[in-house]
Scaffold this motif. Sequence first.
Motif, mmCIF file in Angstrom:
data_model
loop_
_atom_site.group_PDB
_atom_site.id
_atom_site.type_symbol
_atom_site.label_atom_id
_atom_site.label_comp_id
_atom_site.label_asym_id
_atom_site.label_seq_id
_atom_site.Cartn_x
_atom_site.Cartn_y
_atom_site.Cartn_z
ATOM 1 N N ILE A 154 20.806 18.976 -2.800
ATOM 2 C CA ILE A 154 20.703 20.423 -2.892
ATOM 3 C C ILE A 154 19.497 20.707 -3.781
ATOM 4 O O ILE A 154 19.413 20.185 -4.895
ATOM 5 C CB ILE A 154 21.966 21.043 -3.507
ATOM 6 N N VAL A 155 18.559 21.482 -3.296
ATOM 7 C CA VAL A 155 17.363 21.821 -4.077
ATOM 8 C C VAL A 155 17.466 23.281 -4.505
ATOM 9 O O VAL A 155 17.620 24.168 -3.661
ATOM 10 C CB VAL A 155 16.066 21.584 -3.282
ATOM 11 N N VAL A 156 17.428 23.510 -5.810
ATOM 12 C CA VAL A 156 17.524 24.865 -6.360
ATOM 13 C C VAL A 156 16.210 25.211 -7.040
ATOM 14 O O VAL A 156 15.739 24.463 -7.910
ATOM 15 C CB VAL A 156 18.678 24.973 -7.379
ATOM 16 N N LYS B 199 19.033 15.709 5.201
ATOM 17 C CA LYS B 199 18.988 17.163 5.149
ATOM 18 C C LYS B 199 19.017 17.658 3.708
ATOM 19 O O LYS B 199 19.601 17.025 2.831
ATOM 20 C CB LYS B 199 20.172 17.747 5.921
ATOM 21 N N LEU B 200 18.383 18.814 3.505
ATOM 22 C CA LEU B 200 18.378 19.464 2.200
ATOM 23 C C LEU B 200 18.996 20.851 2.340
ATOM 24 O O LEU B 200 18.636 21.593 3.257
ATOM 25 C CB LEU B 200 16.959 19.608 1.651
ATOM 26 N N VAL B 201 19.897 21.191 1.429
ATOM 27 C CA VAL B 201 20.328 22.580 1.280
ATOM 28 C C VAL B 201 19.431 23.183 0.212
ATOM 29 O O VAL B 201 19.356 22.667 -0.910
ATOM 30 C CB VAL B 201 21.807 22.684 0.873
ATOM 31 N N ILE B 202 18.725 24.261 0.552
ATOM 32 C CA ILE B 202 17.734 24.856 -0.350
ATOM 33 C C ILE B 202 18.228 26.218 -0.814
ATOM 34 O O ILE B 202 18.587 27.071 0.008
ATOM 35 C CB ILE B 202 16.366 24.990 0.352
ATOM 36 N N VAL B 203 18.251 26.403 -2.132
ATOM 37 C CA VAL B 203 18.708 27.654 -2.737
ATOM 38 C C VAL B 203 17.534 28.283 -3.472
ATOM 39 O O VAL B 203 16.994 27.697 -4.409
ATOM 40 C CB VAL B 203 19.876 27.416 -3.709
#
Length: 456
Positions: free
Chosen positions: A373-375, A441-445
């Motif tokens: 997860i990239v914040v 995969k990346l979840v981007i916030v």
Amino acid sequence: MNRFTKITSSIGPKCEDRETLTKMIQAGVNVCRLNFSHDTGETQGKKIDLIREVSAELHMPVAIMIDLQGPKHRIGNFATEDKYPLTIGQKFTFDNDPTPGDSTRVQLPDADVMKSLNVGDRILLNDGKIEMTVDSVAPDKIVATVVRGTEIWSRRGFNLPDTEIATSVLTEKDRADLEYALTKDPDWVAISFVQKPEDVAEVRDFIVARTSHPVKIIAKIERPNAVERITEIAAAADGVMIARGDLAVEVPFEEVPAISRHIIRECRKMNKPVIMATQMLGTMVNSEFPTRAEITDVANAAYLRADSTMTSEETTIGINPVNVINTMNKILSYADSDAIANPYDWSRVENIPENDWSRSVASMAYLNRASAIVVFARDTVAATEISCRKPDIPIVAVCRERLIANQLCLSRGVFPIYDEELFGKRDAFNSARKFGVNEGKLVIVDEDKISLRTLD
């Protein structure tokens, strides 16, 4: 990125030189704790400067935590340095007379304590080895009965597990220490012997009146009344430390593991990080190896999803502080990997709404088997809240300010990076690659935008 649980290390005589400190940070220290019960003022200031220098040289964010002494209570002096005998069932008097004590009485210098004690309250001295029960209360003296203990001597510390002491959480020493510490822009300030949320508010008001630097506050939980009001205290503070040393004196020791578990769960609901502290690798003060029980204790903190474990004397006066950090790193890394391989469903905790946004992020990452997860962190809020959902997926926090990266060093599973260019370009791919995430995969916030992308 196989260690999610952070390491908070106390910095003292055996590890405050540049070489040792560098090796400890390279071995895994995320937060440096400076205990103001000991060195204060410019001595601690020099340590802060050195930590900042080493952090910059290594290009590794490291948080600095100032730990205030707080209202630590002690009895007065006796006529000699000898130990004076006590008999179970005898009467013993605490008064405001500064005359040296004997086996029947001693001065209790703190007037606030004298005013706060009630008949039936327990007085525990010398880490609980001596127990007395209050029989009578007068303006100038307290008469108690000895329940446990065979000898007493000068300047013993005492705990009052049944008493809420009507005193400020900041002593005059604390005020002077904090006044100086704030000139060095610490990331966190830990306050000792918190009893109520108003104690946290008092310290926050003190800080805000003296600096615009957004210092975060850790409330140390070491008194029964703090346990009873943990939800309110956690809401007022920015994080919590389970200070098991004094806590195990003031509550029955067998209750401490259950209390620790309760505190972790309550803070998780409040989106506040938690530090597990005291004697985690205590025998390594004098030994190169931990006991089997200590290994299990450190691992259990990881299984409980505490944000950080903490060293105390093991690193301040121990024979090999670097070995202590290497040992803790090994235990936590293995335990975290095992926890991820055998997950507990941390999403099902009461009082966290199904539509909570951070829960949705964690679920999205889990269901899509995301690699990270990239914040993009303008502040600590988003990364901390996602961390408190315990997703067991690394959270890469790209920070526009060094302070934010430092403060996020305390949150479980958050890997902060201070890089204005990556933040400005919203470069999620290269940010993930900096931590070895090269595929998946990346979840981007990014503020209120949440997206799912696949690494090229």
